[in-house]
Design a protein around this motif. Structure first.
Motif, PDB file in Angstrom:
ATOM      1  N   VAL A 243       0.941  -1.060   0.021  1.00  0.00           N
ATOM      2  CA  VAL A 243      -0.089   0.099  -0.204  1.00  0.00           C
ATOM      3  C   VAL A 243       0.828   1.087  -0.011  1.00  0.00           C
ATOM      4  CG1 VAL A 243      -1.833   1.258   1.372  1.00  0.00           C
ATOM      5  CG2 VAL A 243      -1.777  -1.247   1.243  1.00  0.00           C
ATOM      6  N   LEU A 244       0.677   2.070  -0.872  1.00  0.00           N
ATOM      7  CA  LEU A 244       1.263   3.314  -1.101  1.00  0.00           C
ATOM      8  C   LEU A 244       0.663   4.653  -0.799  1.00  0.00           C
ATOM      9  CD1 LEU A 244       3.126   3.011  -4.665  1.00  0.00           C
ATOM     10  CD2 LEU A 244       4.144   2.518  -2.092  1.00  0.00           C
ATOM     11  N   ALA A 245       1.136   5.337   0.257  1.00  0.00           N
ATOM     12  CA  ALA A 245       0.651   6.696   0.487  1.00  0.00           C
ATOM     13  C   ALA A 245       1.701   7.779   0.028  1.00  0.00           C
ATOM     14  CB  ALA A 245       0.396   6.816   1.977  1.00  0.00           C
ATOM     15  N   THR A 246       1.642   7.841  -1.200  1.00  0.00           N
ATOM     16  CA  THR A 246       2.688   8.556  -2.054  1.00  0.00           C
ATOM     17  C   THR A 246       2.079   9.616  -2.960  1.00  0.00           C
ATOM     18  OG1 THR A 246       2.887   6.774  -3.271  1.00  0.00           O
ATOM     19  CG2 THR A 246       4.520   6.549  -1.921  1.00  0.00           C
ATOM     20  N   VAL A 247       3.122  10.838  -3.028  1.00  0.00           N
ATOM     21  CA  VAL A 247       2.796  11.589  -4.081  1.00  0.00           C
ATOM     22  C   VAL A 247       3.186  11.060  -5.684  1.00  0.00           C
ATOM     23  CG1 VAL A 247       2.808  13.671  -2.574  1.00  0.00           C
ATOM     24  CG2 VAL A 247       5.092  12.944  -3.731  1.00  0.00           C
ATOM     25  N   PRO A 248       2.644  11.565  -6.730  1.00  0.00           N
ATOM     26  CA  PRO A 248       2.951  10.858  -7.894  1.00  0.00           C
ATOM     27  C   PRO A 248       4.399  10.505  -8.252  1.00  0.00           C
ATOM     28  CG  PRO A 248       1.258  12.431  -8.059  1.00  0.00           C
ATOM     29  CD  PRO A 248       1.824  12.541  -6.643  1.00  0.00           C
ATOM     30  N   GLY A 249       5.133  11.624  -7.865  1.00  0.00           N
ATOM     31  CA  GLY A 249       6.621  11.201  -8.373  1.00  0.00           C
ATOM     32  C   GLY A 249       7.335  10.040  -7.388  1.00  0.00           C
ATOM     33  N   PHE A 250       6.831   9.892  -6.149  1.00  0.00           N
ATOM     34  CA  PHE A 250       7.387   8.642  -5.224  1.00  0.00           C
ATOM     35  C   PHE A 250       6.652   7.316  -5.810  1.00  0.00           C
ATOM     36  CE2 PHE A 250       9.786  12.020  -3.710  1.00  0.00           C
ATOM     37  CZ  PHE A 250      10.850  11.317  -2.850  1.00  0.00           C
ATOM     38  N   THR A 251       5.436   7.578  -6.302  1.00  0.00           N
ATOM     39  CA  THR A 251       4.511   6.374  -6.611  1.00  0.00           C
ATOM     40  C   THR A 251       5.254   5.743  -7.859  1.00  0.00           C
ATOM     41  OG1 THR A 251       2.590   7.292  -6.050  1.00  0.00           O
ATOM     42  CG2 THR A 251       2.356   5.411  -7.639  1.00  0.00           C
ATOM     43  N   ALA A 252       5.834   6.632  -8.708  1.00  0.00           N
ATOM     44  CA  ALA A 252       6.600   6.224 -10.048  1.00  0.00           C
ATOM     45  C   ALA A 252       7.710   5.581  -9.577  1.00  0.00           C
ATOM     46  CB  ALA A 252       6.669   7.299 -10.958  1.00  0.00           C
ATOM     47  N   LEU A 253       8.642   6.455  -8.633  1.00  0.00           N
ATOM     48  CA  LEU A 253       9.888   5.904  -7.900  1.00  0.00           C
ATOM     49  C   LEU A 253       9.777   4.461  -7.621  1.00  0.00           C
ATOM     50  CD1 LEU A 253      11.327   9.099  -6.527  1.00  0.00           C
ATOM     51  CD2 LEU A 253      12.638   7.968  -8.198  1.00  0.00           C
ATOM     52  N   SER A 254       8.896   4.215  -6.725  1.00  0.00           N
ATOM     53  CA  SER A 254       8.699   2.908  -6.026  1.00  0.00           C
ATOM     54  C   SER A 254       8.496   1.795  -6.981  1.00  0.00           C
ATOM     55  CB  SER A 254       7.613   3.136  -5.074  1.00  0.00           C
ATOM     56  OG  SER A 254       7.676   4.178  -4.061  1.00  0.00           O
ATOM     57  N   ILE A 255       7.742   2.105  -8.002  1.00  0.00           N
ATOM     58  CA  ILE A 255       7.216   1.080  -8.791  1.00  0.00           C
ATOM     59  C   ILE A 255       8.374   0.770  -9.862  1.00  0.00           C
ATOM     60  CG2 ILE A 255       5.713   0.349 -10.862  1.00  0.00           C
ATOM     61  CD1 ILE A 255       3.404   1.845  -9.181  1.00  0.00           C
ATOM     62  N   GLY A 256       9.017   1.879 -10.282  1.00  0.00           N
ATOM     63  CA  GLY A 256      10.055   1.489 -11.009  1.00  0.00           C
ATOM     64  C   GLY A 256      11.300   1.068 -10.247  1.00  0.00           C
ATOM     65  N   THR A 257      11.452   1.269  -9.298  1.00  0.00           N
ATOM     66  CA  THR A 257      12.925   0.786  -8.260  1.00  0.00           C
ATOM     67  C   THR A 257      12.446  -0.698  -7.959  1.00  0.00           C
ATOM     68  OG1 THR A 257      13.154   2.691  -7.195  1.00  0.00           O
ATOM     69  CG2 THR A 257      13.858   0.843  -6.163  1.00  0.00           C
ATOM     70  N   ALA A 258      10.970  -1.024  -7.497  1.00  0.00           N
ATOM     71  CA  ALA A 258      10.713  -2.553  -7.443  1.00  0.00           C
ATOM     72  C   ALA A 258      11.095  -3.186  -8.749  1.00  0.00           C
ATOM     73  CB  ALA A 258       9.256  -2.449  -6.962  1.00  0.00           C
ATOM     74  N   ALA A 259      10.664  -2.822  -9.751  1.00  0.00           N
ATOM     75  CA  ALA A 259      11.007  -3.353 -11.095  1.00  0.00           C
ATOM     76  C   ALA A 259      12.477  -3.758 -11.417  1.00  0.00           C
ATOM     77  CB  ALA A 259      10.263  -2.824 -12.360  1.00  0.00           C
ATOM     78  N   ARG A 260      13.419  -2.647 -10.937  1.00  0.00           N
ATOM     79  CA  ARG A 260      14.735  -3.069 -11.021  1.00  0.00           C
ATOM     80  C   ARG A 260      15.267  -3.969 -10.249  1.00  0.00           C
ATOM     81  NH1 ARG A 260      14.572   2.512 -11.919  1.00  0.00           N
ATOM     82  NH2 ARG A 260      15.094   2.977  -9.764  1.00  0.00           N
ATOM     83  N   LEU A 261      14.627  -4.110  -8.967  1.00  0.00           N
ATOM     84  CA  LEU A 261      14.985  -5.227  -8.137  1.00  0.00           C
ATOM     85  C   LEU A 261      14.152  -6.439  -8.295  1.00  0.00           C
ATOM     86  CD1 LEU A 261      15.119  -2.960  -4.680  1.00  0.00           C
ATOM     87  CD2 LEU A 261      17.007  -3.425  -6.291  1.00  0.00           C
ATOM     88  N   GLY A 262      13.482  -6.811  -9.334  1.00  0.00           N
ATOM     89  CA  GLY A 262      12.621  -7.703  -9.785  1.00  0.00           C
ATOM     90  C   GLY A 262      11.655  -8.242  -8.594  1.00  0.00           C
ATOM     91  N   PHE A 263      11.097  -7.139  -8.082  1.00  0.00           N
ATOM     92  CA  PHE A 263      10.019  -7.327  -7.038  1.00  0.00           C
ATOM     93  C   PHE A 263       8.644  -6.867  -7.752  1.00  0.00           C
ATOM     94  CE2 PHE A 263       7.959  -5.097  -3.266  1.00  0.00           C
ATOM     95  CZ  PHE A 263       7.688  -6.048  -2.507  1.00  0.00           C
ATOM     96  N   LYS A 264       7.819  -7.819  -7.413  1.00  0.00           N
ATOM     97  CA  LYS A 264       6.307  -7.509  -8.209  1.00  0.00           C
ATOM     98  C   LYS A 264       5.259  -7.909  -7.639  1.00  0.00           C
ATOM     99  CE  LYS A 264       8.274  -8.767 -12.838  1.00  0.00           C
ATOM    100  NZ  LYS A 264       8.160  -9.719 -13.976  1.00  0.00           N
ATOM    101  N   PRO A 265       4.850  -6.877  -6.528  1.00  0.00           N
ATOM    102  CA  PRO A 265       3.713  -7.161  -5.557  1.00  0.00           C
ATOM    103  C   PRO A 265       2.450  -6.575  -6.042  1.00  0.00           C
ATOM    104  CG  PRO A 265       4.880  -5.136  -5.226  1.00  0.00           C
ATOM    105  CD  PRO A 265       5.728  -5.640  -5.997  1.00  0.00           C
ATOM    106  N   GLN A 266       1.521  -6.610  -5.621  1.00  0.00           N
ATOM    107  CA  GLN A 266       0.064  -5.985  -5.962  1.00  0.00           C
ATOM    108  C   GLN A 266       0.169  -4.481  -5.298  1.00  0.00           C
ATOM    109  OE1 GLN A 266      -3.077  -6.558  -7.802  1.00  0.00           O
ATOM    110  NE2 GLN A 266      -2.838  -4.369  -7.403  1.00  0.00           N
ATOM    111  N   TRP A 267       0.329  -3.601  -6.174  1.00  0.00           N
ATOM    112  CA  TRP A 267       0.341  -2.001  -5.816  1.00  0.00           C
ATOM    113  C   TRP A 267      -0.985  -1.600  -5.456  1.00  0.00           C
ATOM    114  CZ3 TRP A 267       5.117  -0.677  -4.547  1.00  0.00           C
ATOM    115  CH2 TRP A 267       5.980  -1.369  -5.338  1.00  0.00           C
ATOM    116  N   VAL A 268      -1.310  -0.913  -4.382  1.00  0.00           N
ATOM    117  CA  VAL A 268      -2.560  -0.558  -3.854  1.00  0.00           C
ATOM    118  C   VAL A 268      -2.110   1.061  -3.461  1.00  0.00           C
ATOM    119  CG1 VAL A 268      -4.585  -0.476  -2.416  1.00  0.00           C
ATOM    120  CG2 VAL A 268      -3.614  -2.560  -3.203  1.00  0.00           C
TER     121      VAL A 268
END
Length: 431
Positions: A243-268
């Protein structure tokens, strides 16, 4: 946070509001807002000067920089159609870069130098928190703050401040209810902004799931764009839902960083950081990573071409906003503008600060929202719920019913009232 049970604070709220109105009415000169039109800051026979602070630059500019121009575009449309009781709205937008120190500086300028009638839709939890006392001291209406912090809903302490976004705890409960009912048994983790935004959101999630059910809790600060440690902790813990309580820039950073780390959760994702067009623009070629993202919203979806509000706002966007890329931020900004015009009309032709606050406190406003506005003498929290969204095939759409709840331990209930239609000319009745 300053939570206070609604029933316990009702008497205080009413008493404080009356005290504010009496004190304001008794004050003359530039700092007051007496009943004489000549004594009302920012109001003449032909104009209403209103100000705001917005992150036109800085870590929250992605998406958010489009909100105030969209609000101004709606005002320009109203002005072209005769204004409000013959007055045109002049909206002064000041950039604070999402920096609380800058916010204090620009708000002081707007109030003391420009002498605005009101502050409208100032954006950000950390930024706006720092100007609450200043606006109260100077008796400036502080309307429809662009944040879901519970700080705006303190009518006993800040009778001139009203929110707009759903309370973050309300939102957290609605998102968590979906997780609880559709993803049972999955390991849930949480990333939130290190302020009331993140804390209030987490409180809502934990009211539904329980504190022990959130396996890993992480925070971020907007001055540090490296979220690899937080995302790495989620991966190491085997988090399945984040669950992300993030402003847009940090939503994108979180999802992009997860992809680079090979981490694929369900994002809410919180509504404030979950606008798909904004995130897709941030991620570029990596936009497909948003597929399946769950979020919440409470305004018409920007891609719903059949919705009459979207048709109205699209036309205004073309005519008065330079045909900016149409997304949820534009819808949000114009929705704020529509509500403010409603409030001005309800305040009457002999406009004063106290008449505006009295009008908003009476509530009863309806507009583009899918859930009710909760304004009253004892409730300044804004919208009272959300509807869930999902990204599928690169398109963000609503699914299921709308929900409403409170910030306490009340249940999450379906909300089924039929949304209202916009007036024929797009301007609230009475202008």
């Amino acid at each position: 946070m300053f939570p206070m049970h609604r029933t316990a604070r009702r008497g205080l709220a009413i008493a404080s509001t009356i005290a504010l109105l009496i004190a304001t009415a008794a004050c003359g000169g530039d700092g007051g807002s007496g009943s004489s039109r000549g004594n009302v800051p920012g109001v003449t026979d032909t104009e209403i000067l209103v100000g705001t602070h917005m992150p036109l630059t800085g870590p929250a500019a992605a998406g958010y920089s489009k909100i105030a121009p969209a609000t101004k575009a709606y005002f320009d449309y109203v002005n072209a159609n005769g204004g409000v009781h013959g007055r045109k709205i002049n909206y002064k937008i000041m950039d604070d870069g999402y920096n609380p120190a800058n916010t204090q500086q620009v708000v002081r300028q707007l109030v003391l130098q420009d002498k605005v009638f009101a502050i409208l839709n100032g954006l950000g939890t950390p930024t706006h928190t720092g100007v609450l006392d200043f606006l109260k001291t100077n008796r400036v209406p502080d309307l429809f703050v662009a944040s879901g912090s519970r700080s705006w809903d303190q009518p006993d302490k800040y009778p001139g401040t009203f929110g707009f976004n759903p309370d973050y705890t309300v939102e957290g409960k609605i998102l968590a209810q979906h997780v609880k009912t559709t993803m049972p048994g999955r390991k849930v983790c949480f990333l939130g902004q290190d302020d009331d935004f993140g804390r209030d959101s987490l409180a809502g999630v934990e009211k539904i799931l329980g504190a022990d059910s959130v396996a890993v809790k992480q925070t971020y600060v907007t001055s540090n764009t490296n979220v690899a440690p937080q995302i790495g902790a989620f991966k190491a813990a085997g988090c399945q839902v984040v669950v992300l309580a993030t402003v847009p820039g940090f939503t994108a950073l979180s999802i992009g960083t997860a992809a680079r780390l090979g981490f694929k959760p369900q994002w809410v994702v919180s509504n404030v950081g979950g606008d798909h067009p904004t995130l897709a623009k941030q991620l570029g070629e990596a936009a497909p990573l948003l597929e399946g993202m769950i979020g919440g919203n409470y305004l018409p979806m920007q891609n719903d071409a059949a919705n009459p509000w979207i048709q109205l706002f699209t036309r205004i966007n073309k005519e008065h906003n330079g045909n900016a890329e149409f997304d949820g931020n534009v819808v949000y900004g114009m929705s704020v503008g529509y509500l403010f015009v409603q409030a001005l009309l309800a305040a009457g032709k002999d406009l004063t600060r106290e008449s505006l606050l009295e009008a908003v406190g009476k509530g009863g406003f309806q507009g583009p929202g899918l859930v009710p506005l909760r304004f009253s003498a004892s409730d300044h929290s804004g919208y009272g719920g959300e509807r869930l969204t999902r990204v599928s095939g690169g398109v963000q759409s609503y699914f299921g019913p709308a929900y409403e709840t409170d910030e306490a331990d009340g249940p999450v209930n379906e909300y089924s009232a039929t949304p209202v239609q916009p007036p024929a000319n797009g301007v609230p009745t009475g202008s």
